[in-house]
Motif scaffolding. Structure first.
Motif, PDB file in Angstrom:
ATOM      1  N   GLU A 148       0.831  -1.212   0.000  1.00 22.04           N
ATOM      2  CA  GLU A 148       0.000   0.000   0.000  1.00 22.04           C
ATOM      3  C   GLU A 148       0.862   1.258   0.000  1.00 22.04           C
ATOM      4  O   GLU A 148       0.574   2.228  -0.717  1.00 22.04           O
ATOM      5  N   LEU A 149       1.938   1.252   0.790  1.00 24.25           N
ATOM      6  CA  LEU A 149       2.837   2.409   0.829  1.00 24.25           C
ATOM      7  C   LEU A 149       3.470   2.653  -0.535  1.00 24.25           C
ATOM      8  O   LEU A 149       3.564   3.798  -0.985  1.00 24.25           O
ATOM      9  N   ARG A 150       3.921   1.583  -1.188  1.00 26.25           N
ATOM     10  CA  ARG A 150       4.551   1.747  -2.513  1.00 26.25           C
ATOM     11  C   ARG A 150       3.571   2.341  -3.513  1.00 26.25           C
ATOM     12  O   ARG A 150       3.961   3.125  -4.388  1.00 26.25           O
ATOM     13  N   GLU A 151       2.296   1.972  -3.380  1.00 23.56           N
ATOM     14  CA  GLU A 151       1.280   2.522  -4.286  1.00 23.56           C
ATOM     15  C   GLU A 151       0.997   3.989  -3.997  1.00 23.56           C
ATOM     16  O   GLU A 151       0.618   4.747  -4.900  1.00 23.56           O
ATOM     17  N   ARG A 152       1.200   4.402  -2.744  1.00 22.87           N
ATOM     18  CA  ARG A 152       0.903   5.785  -2.354  1.00 22.87           C
ATOM     19  C   ARG A 152       1.951   6.771  -2.840  1.00 22.87           C
ATOM     20  O   ARG A 152       1.660   7.954  -3.031  1.00 22.87           O
ATOM     21  N   GLY A 153       3.185   6.321  -2.992  1.00 22.40           N
ATOM     22  CA  GLY A 153       4.203   7.253  -3.450  1.00 22.40           C
ATOM     23  C   GLY A 153       5.604   6.809  -3.092  1.00 22.40           C
ATOM     24  O   GLY A 153       5.829   5.713  -2.569  1.00 22.40           O
ATOM     25  N   ARG A 154       6.542   7.696  -3.354  1.00 24.27           N
ATOM     26  CA  ARG A 154       7.955   7.363  -3.136  1.00 24.27           C
ATOM     27  C   ARG A 154       8.463   7.864  -1.796  1.00 24.27           C
ATOM     28  O   ARG A 154       9.473   7.367  -1.292  1.00 24.27           O
ATOM     29  N   ALA A 155       7.812   8.862  -1.222  1.00 24.21           N
ATOM     30  CA  ALA A 155       8.158   9.347   0.118  1.00 24.21           C
ATOM     31  C   ALA A 155       6.861   9.749   0.810  1.00 24.21           C
ATOM     32  O   ALA A 155       6.142  10.613   0.317  1.00 24.21           O
ATOM     33  N   ILE A 156       6.563   9.100   1.928  1.00 22.32           N
ATOM     34  CA  ILE A 156       5.285   9.312   2.615  1.00 22.32           C
ATOM     35  C   ILE A 156       5.560   9.843   4.016  1.00 22.32           C
ATOM     36  O   ILE A 156       6.312   9.222   4.782  1.00 22.32           O
ATOM     37  N   TRP A 157       4.988  10.987   4.337  1.00 22.86           N
ATOM     38  CA  TRP A 157       5.165  11.575   5.674  1.00 22.86           C
ATOM     39  C   TRP A 157       4.424  10.744   6.702  1.00 22.86           C
ATOM     40  O   TRP A 157       3.258  10.408   6.527  1.00 22.86           O
ATOM     41  N   TRP A 158       5.133  10.418   7.788  1.00 21.60           N
ATOM     42  CA  TRP A 158       4.537   9.621   8.849  1.00 21.60           C
ATOM     43  C   TRP A 158       4.579  10.421  10.144  1.00 21.60           C
ATOM     44  O   TRP A 158       5.633  10.619  10.739  1.00 21.60           O
ATOM     45  N   GLU A 159       3.410  10.891  10.558  1.00 20.59           N
ATOM     46  CA  GLU A 159       3.303  11.838  11.661  1.00 20.59           C
ATOM     47  C   GLU A 159       3.747  11.236  12.994  1.00 20.59           C
ATOM     48  O   GLU A 159       4.297  11.931  13.852  1.00 20.59           O
ATOM     49  N   ALA A 160       3.525   9.939  13.187  1.00 14.16           N
ATOM     50  CA  ALA A 160       3.757   9.318  14.493  1.00 14.16           C
ATOM     51  C   ALA A 160       5.180   9.520  15.001  1.00 14.16           C
ATOM     52  O   ALA A 160       5.394   9.692  16.214  1.00 14.16           O
ATOM     53  N   THR A 161       6.161   9.491  14.114  1.00 10.16           N
ATOM     54  CA  THR A 161       7.556   9.711  14.545  1.00 10.16           C
ATOM     55  C   THR A 161       8.223  10.856  13.796  1.00 10.16           C
ATOM     56  O   THR A 161       9.415  11.097  13.975  1.00 10.16           O
ATOM     57  N   GLY A 162       7.459  11.564  12.956  1.00  5.45           N
ATOM     58  CA  GLY A 162       8.035  12.686  12.222  1.00  5.45           C
ATOM     59  C   GLY A 162       9.103  12.249  11.243  1.00  5.45           C
ATOM     60  O   GLY A 162      10.174  12.862  11.181  1.00  5.45           O
ATOM     61  N   GLN A 163       8.815  11.210  10.474  1.00  6.01           N
ATOM     62  CA  GLN A 163       9.779  10.683   9.505  1.00  6.01           C
ATOM     63  C   GLN A 163       9.135  10.573   8.123  1.00  6.01           C
ATOM     64  O   GLN A 163       7.921  10.453   7.997  1.00  6.01           O
TER      65      GLN A 163
END
Length: 402
Positions: free
Chosen positions: A20-35
């Motif tokens: 699912e992440l690969r389908e969403r894009g090449r860099a995905i912001w993840w709020e839980a750890t700020g990465q």
């Protein structure tokens, strides 16, 4: 189910979420750890080699300049140990330390260990066989790398029981958002392990042997020698990185084999050294022991359509990269004969795992001993459960019988 490293169901099978992440894009912001999560093989491979990123930023910036908060002073023993190891050094310090360590930890050093590795693997499997089965993790997977690293460092057999608990406590700090109790254990283990190695180094200065510690003491070039702290951090890194990866590759690998009986049967039907080596590589790709590798952005970068500024942190998802269909044909299928297999399990770039040749030898020895002629097939006794950790991912135990 999405990306959630604290969810047991995700840890047990993160691969649908990676898809699912690969389908969403090449860099995905993840709020839980700020990465920024980076899930694609090509990007992970490129960013591992990109000098605009680093495992640390302290060779160029203070915490304040980089917009980060300094760790609590009480955590300093852990950070002193960790920050002087090859994995968290950047050039020019990294190049100097790696060059000196490579003088002691040579291919010849590894090859000299091979007979002992094979002997120890055979003895552990014989013990499991004599018992009619048991916990593969506790009986074979854990003792072998500890014994090998102890042999490499010249740690007396009577002291080897100290190493595994120290390694486990220190590695707890590499998980996402470790709590204060985890940090306390890591600090205590860092202090105790460092003190033990100082004594071992002092002894080898007066009575050198053929072990790695003696080699690290003797290693020198035009720029000098390793400091005592660099030697201590090198020894701890060899245990932690080598031990955790080898243990989890062994049990994760056997769990994969037991779920793919056709592949296991083909491997049991006949394997030479090359076939076994190819199979071990595939097991490392298929269920990667190190799922995530974090790096700091030292200068602005662009990943796909996303600008990532200096001061950000990227989480390179090894587990996702190793299952990326853009690089691996039919990636969710275990194929022990897979020839084109440039997996990223050992990393890439200047931080490519120094101990990779030794880890391969250990894995080939343990899998080979369990697949040897005269050793009956293994059968699962109970469905295994996964440990709580995600970054370093492995089973709690693997109960088997013959």
């Amino acid at each position: 189910m999405g990306f959630d490293p604290w969810d047991a169901a995700f840890v047990a099978d993160p691969y649908p979420a990676y898809r699912e992440l690969r389908e969403r894009g090449r860099a995905i912001w993840w709020e839980a750890t700020g990465q920024w999560l980076v899930p694609h093989y090509a990007d992970v491979s490129a960013l591992l080699r990109d000098r605009r990123l680093g495992r640390t930023y302290l060779h160029r910036f203070t915490h304040e300049e980089f917009g980060r908060q300094a760790p609590p002073p009480e955590h300093e023993p852990f950070h002193l140990l960790n920050n002087n190891g090859l994995l968290d050094l950047e050039d020019p310090a990294h190049a100097r330390v790696r060059r000196l360590v490579a003088k002691a930890f040579t291919p010849r050093t590894v090859e000299r260990l091979v007979p002992a590795v094979q002997r120890m693997a055979g003895e552990l499997v014989a013990r499991l066989l004599a018992d009619g089965g048991g916990d593969l993790l506790a009986t074979v997977a854990e003792p072998l790398p500890v014994a090998v690293i102890a042999e490499l460092l010249g740690v007396p057999e009577s002291d080897r029981g100290l190493l595994r608990p120290w390694s486990a406590d220190i590695c707890g700090m590499f998980e996402l958002r470790p709590d204060e109790e985890t940090a306390r254990r890591a600090v205590r283990a860092s202090i105790d392990f460092s003190a033990y190695l100082r004594e071992l180094i002092a002894e080898r200065r007066t009575r050198p042997g053929e072990d790695l510690v003696s080699g690290l003491i003797a290693a020198h070039d035009d720029e000098g020698r390793l400091s005592e702290q660099e030697m201590i951090s090198t020894c701890v890194l060899l245990l932690n990185a080598g031990h955790e990866a080898t243990v989890n590759t062994t049990v994760n690998g056997w769990w994969a084999l037991l779920r793919n009986p056709d592949q296991l049967a083909a491997l049991r039907a006949g394997h030479d050294a090359e076939k076994l080596s190819t199979a071990v590589d595939e097991l490392m790709r298929y269920d990667t022991p190190l799922q995530m590798f974090e790096r700091w952005v030292l200068d602005d970068i662009r990943v796909g359509d996303t600008d990532i500024p200096r001061g950000a942190e990227v989480a390179l998802l090894f587990g996702s990269a190793n299952r990326d269909p853009a690089r691996f044909e039919d990636p969710d299928r275990l194929d022990l004969a897979r020839a084109d297999n440039p997996h990223l399990t050992f990393g890439a770039g200047i931080h490519y795992c120094l101990g990779a040749p030794l880890a391969r030898r250990e894995l080939e020895a343990s899998f080979g001993a369990l697949l040897a002629e005269g050793v009956p097939p293994l059968r699962l006794v109970e469905e295994p459960q996964w440990q709580d950790g995600y970054v370093i991912r492995g089973l709690k135990r693997l109960l088997v019988e013959f």
